[in-house]
Design a protein around this motif. Structure first.
Motif, PDB file in Angstrom:
ATOM      1  N   LEU A 373      32.312   5.399-110.707  1.00  0.00           N
ATOM      2  CA  LEU A 373      31.513   4.698-109.703  1.00  0.00           C
ATOM      3  C   LEU A 373      31.976   3.276-109.421  1.00  0.00           C
ATOM      4  CD1 LEU A 373      27.914   5.857-110.740  1.00  0.00           C
ATOM      5  CD2 LEU A 373      29.400   6.805-108.961  1.00  0.00           C
ATOM      6  N   PHE A 374      32.404   2.553-110.446  1.00  0.00           N
ATOM      7  CA  PHE A 374      32.727   1.141-110.262  1.00  0.00           C
ATOM      8  C   PHE A 374      34.186   0.900-109.910  1.00  0.00           C
ATOM      9  CE2 PHE A 374      29.143  -0.198-113.405  1.00  0.00           C
ATOM     10  CZ  PHE A 374      28.207   0.306-112.520  1.00  0.00           C
ATOM     11  N   ASP A 377      35.309  -0.018-106.244  1.00  0.00           N
ATOM     12  CA  ASP A 377      34.958  -1.352-105.769  1.00  0.00           C
ATOM     13  C   ASP A 377      35.683  -2.456-106.537  1.00  0.00           C
ATOM     14  OD1 ASP A 377      33.047  -0.328-103.928  1.00  0.00           O
ATOM     15  OD2 ASP A 377      31.620  -0.076-105.585  1.00  0.00           O
ATOM     16  N   THR A 496      27.945  -3.517-112.234  1.00  0.00           N
ATOM     17  CA  THR A 496      26.679  -3.043-111.664  1.00  0.00           C
ATOM     18  C   THR A 496      26.270  -3.896-110.469  1.00  0.00           C
ATOM     19  OG1 THR A 496      25.991  -2.274-113.859  1.00  0.00           O
ATOM     20  CG2 THR A 496      24.275  -2.531-112.192  1.00  0.00           C
ATOM     21  N   TYR A 499      28.430  -3.062-107.539  1.00  0.00           N
ATOM     22  CA  TYR A 499      28.062  -1.759-106.979  1.00  0.00           C
ATOM     23  C   TYR A 499      26.798  -1.866-106.138  1.00  0.00           C
ATOM     24  CZ  TYR A 499      26.773   3.173-106.790  1.00  0.00           C
ATOM     25  OH  TYR A 499      26.431   4.425-106.345  1.00  0.00           O
ATOM     26  N   TRP A 500      25.786  -2.555-106.636  1.00  0.00           N
ATOM     27  CA  TRP A 500      24.549  -2.722-105.873  1.00  0.00           C
ATOM     28  C   TRP A 500      24.797  -3.481-104.573  1.00  0.00           C
ATOM     29  CZ3 TRP A 500      21.206  -4.298-110.689  1.00  0.00           C
ATOM     30  CH2 TRP A 500      20.782  -3.138-111.339  1.00  0.00           C
ATOM     31  N   SER A 502      27.468  -3.483-102.804  1.00  0.00           N
ATOM     32  CA  SER A 502      28.259  -2.688-101.857  1.00  0.00           C
ATOM     33  C   SER A 502      27.521  -1.443-101.365  1.00  0.00           C
ATOM     34  CB  SER A 502      29.576  -2.255-102.523  1.00  0.00           C
ATOM     35  OG  SER A 502      30.307  -3.374-102.971  1.00  0.00           O
ATOM     36  N   HIS A 503      26.645  -0.863-102.169  1.00  0.00           N
ATOM     37  CA  HIS A 503      26.081   0.445-101.847  1.00  0.00           C
ATOM     38  C   HIS A 503      24.572   0.437-101.620  1.00  0.00           C
ATOM     39  CE1 HIS A 503      29.865   2.562-102.843  1.00  0.00           C
ATOM     40  NE2 HIS A 503      29.989   1.631-103.797  1.00  0.00           N
ATOM     41  N   SER A 524      20.551   4.284-106.561  1.00  0.00           N
ATOM     42  CA  SER A 524      21.283   5.088-107.542  1.00  0.00           C
ATOM     43  C   SER A 524      20.558   5.016-108.876  1.00  0.00           C
ATOM     44  CB  SER A 524      22.722   4.581-107.717  1.00  0.00           C
ATOM     45  OG  SER A 524      23.384   5.348-108.716  1.00  0.00           O
ATOM     46  N   VAL A 527      22.890   4.682-111.961  1.00  0.00           N
ATOM     47  CA  VAL A 527      23.406   3.346-112.246  1.00  0.00           C
ATOM     48  C   VAL A 527      22.328   2.494-112.907  1.00  0.00           C
ATOM     49  CG1 VAL A 527      24.317   1.218-111.221  1.00  0.00           C
ATOM     50  CG2 VAL A 527      25.131   3.440-110.413  1.00  0.00           C
TER      51      VAL A 527
END
Length: 631
Positions: A373-374, A377, A496, A499-500, A502-503, A524, A527
């Motif tokens: 997931l990470f 990015d 984390t 990710y938050w 970006s998504h 998510s 996550v």
């Protein structure tokens, strides 16, 4: 337990040591009823003599009671026969033994006293009297003159039985080290272990006797009960636990055909019923072929179970279904399965694996989450290389801290017995110098770990995350483990947040705290779940890292040493700073010594083998306070 000479038996059930004739009630010097004149009521020890006391008119019995050696010599030289007993057949050697007058014991024997003379209401020898009163120094002296260990008194007990009944642990150790049979039966055929299980409620001295390989299968003459039978009938759950650990047969039958479980039902003891039933079930499982084959892979199975549980929690939370009822039902089913598995298959040994297995399972899903997931990015090497180094360092130092010997103090059976004899004859058989569980002479800074059942050199603490002790052998590796775990948690926090950002289409300033939290959770759940797991592990590891750094750099002590020293200083209220200890050589020198830093010869750390170190002088020229000597 307290290792003190003269420690009276605290158990009130066996009733031994009362009405034994001259002076044998609670270690009193004189006849029953003379306590006020001859002893200190608080300590039950002889009052000290003053130079003004006139000893010239004392008879030899009184002089013996008070240890007036010169007066005794005067009377003996004047013709008194040291073999002559009084009207109750009590000799001078008996009086010297019961009052711990070692010099008089040696003197009377040199003048021809009968060392194994029986006397008193209980027809006991001087050795029996010394054992009852817990006078180790007198016992040592008598055995040097070859006192007979096998003689029994009027109650049918020999010396080892009396030492057990009165809970004099140093004397038990010394008698067994000198060759006393640990399974010596009394007149009823009861071994010392049976007496301990029946009459002394608590783990000791039953656990101590098992250290000397006391038999758990022996039976008495009358009832044919094993030690486990006696422990169950007395409701002695602690002794039963250790006897079961030693391999006692739960299906053994006595003369009436009763097993320990049958007796547990008769006495209606739920604790013992549960204990015996569980042990019987575990042994039945272990006897099955499939369980024997799985035994060697026990930790791997627990780890796989934890990986599956963490995945199930994250998977259910991450389901696309909006029905919280469905998710709640799945969670309830999952926890029911977990409860069933843990109750049916996880014994105490497996439960000890759980924290370590949960930690490794968490690291596995952290690894998967980062690279699945990470990684898209954060593709730059500036992020990937430090994360990989952190993960590799974590796994390396965790493995080393787990598999490296922390500094267990080991000794052969002969060495253990020789340790007991040497320390006892030197007058040093005490808890600060001798471990009553391992039967070894304790090096400085060592401590017995009851989870590992072993003494550990420079013991810091027992870690649930490695399921083992942290000591002189693996302390540096453990420090590296918590350091890299904290570092890995920091990188996961950063990943984390990225990710938050970006998504997850949310804005903290526009949506507020609640809106922001609900958005990132719904964005998510997996996550968020991994973030919570990482937060938990990072919190305790960071706190532990700071604690370790403080103890290492600023105190030069282990965690155990600091806690023990704080307790002792609080009780003594001595005006002393905890930083003023012989192991604190200054922040820089402490770090150099702990990490063994050399830097191509620039630093010269002190190298000390703490498994063999019994004197602090190699580490520091400062005197060792009594509070640290006992650590």
């Amino acid at each position: 337990m307290e290792w003190k000479e003269g420690n009276a038996c605290r158990h009130h059930g066996h009733g031994h040591g009362h009405g034994h004739g001259h002076g044998l009630r609670q270690g009193f010097l004189g006849h029953p009823g003379q306590m006020d004149q001859t002893t200190d009521e608080r300590t039950q020890q002889p009052k000290s003599l003053s130079f003004e006391d006139d000893q010239s008119n004392w008879d030899i019995v009184k002089a013996t009671q008070y240890g007036a050696l010169e007066r005794c010599k005067e009377l003996v030289e004047a013709g008194y026969d040291v073999r002559q007993p009084d009207k109750e057949n009590v000799s001078l050697l008996h009086w010297a033994a019961i009052n711990n007058r070692v010099d008089l014991v040696k003197y009377y024997i040199s003048k021809g006293a009968i060392i194994d003379q029986l006397g008193g209401d209980l027809n006991s020898t001087p050795l029996h009297w010394a054992v009852r009163q817990g006078h180790l120094s007198t016992v040592v002296a008598l055995l040097k003159y070859r006192a007979d260990l096998a003689l029994i008194d009027g109650e049918g007990y020999c010396s080892i039985h009396l030492a057990v009944l009165f809970q004099h642990m140093p004397i038990i150790a010394y008698l067994l080290a000198k060759g006393q049979d640990v399974d010596m039966p009394d007149l009823n055929g009861q071994t010392p272990l049976m007496l301990a299980a029946q009459k002394i409620i608590g783990p000791e001295p039953a656990h101590f006797l098992l250290k000397f390989n006391a038999s758990v299968s022996a039976v008495d003459k009358v009832h044919k009960n094993t030690p486990l039978h006696w422990a169950v009938m007395s409701g002695n759950g602690n002794a039963a636990h250790f006897i079961l650990e030693a391999g006692a047969d739960v299906d053994a039958q006595n003369a009436k055909g009763e097993t320990p479980l049958d007796l547990a039902h008769q006495v209606r003891n739920p604790q013992l019923i549960h204990m015996l039933t569980q042990v019987k079930q575990e042994r039945n499982n272990a006897s099955m072929m499939i369980f024997r084959r799985l035994e060697r892979y026990k930790f791997h199975l627990v780890l796989l179970f934890c990986i599956c549980v963490l995945w199930a929690i994250g998977f259910i939370a991450d389901m696309n279904s909006e029905s919280w009822l469905l998710k709640g039902t799945l969670f309830a089913c999952m926890f029911a399965v977990i409860h069933l598995v843990t109750r049916r298959f996880m014994d105490s040994q497996v439960q000890a694996f759980l924290p370590a297995a949960l930690l490794l399972a968490s690291i596995f899903w952290v690894f998967v989450t980062w690279f699945v997931l990470f990684l898209p990015d954060l593709p730059e090497p500036v992020f990937q290389i430090p994360f990989t180094i952190s993960l590799t360092g974590l796994l390396y130092f965790y493995y080393k801290s787990w598999r490296t010997d922390p500094g267990y103090i080991r000794a052969t059976e002969e060495d253990k017995k020789q340790n007991v004899i040497t320390l006892a004859e030197a007058g040093c058989l005490e808890l600060g110098l001798f471990c009553s569980s391992c039967l070894v002479h304790k090096p400085m800074r060592s401590m017995h770990c009851f989870q590992c059942d072993s003494c550990v050199a420079r013991h810091d603490h027992h870690s649930v995350w490695t399921n083992g002790c942290i000591g002189t052998g693996n302390h540096r590796y453990f420090f590296g483990f918590v350091f890299f775990l904290s570092l890995l948690g920091g990188w996961m926090f950063y990943g984390t947040i990225v990710y938050w950002s970006s998504h997850c289409p949310t804005n903290y300033q526009e949506d507020g705290v609640w809106g922001f939290a609900t958005q990132i959770v719904s964005c998510s759940p997996w996550v968020m779940f991994v973030f919570v797991v990482v937060f938990i592990h990072t919190s305790w590891s960071s706190l532990l890292l700071l604690t370790q750094l403080y103890h290492i750099a600023f105190l030069g002590l282990t965690v155990t040493e600091r806690l023990n020293l704080l307790k002792r200083l609080k009780r003594s209220r001595r005006p002393m700073s905890i930083r003023q200890n012989p192991y604190n050589l200054g922040c820089f020198k402490n770090i150099v010594n702990f990490f063994q830093l050399r830097c191509f010869g620039l630093f010269k750390p002190n190298i000390v083998d703490w498994t063999q170190q019994y004197n602090v002088s190699v580490h520091s020229q400062q005197p060792v306070p009594g509070d640290l000597q006992a650590v």
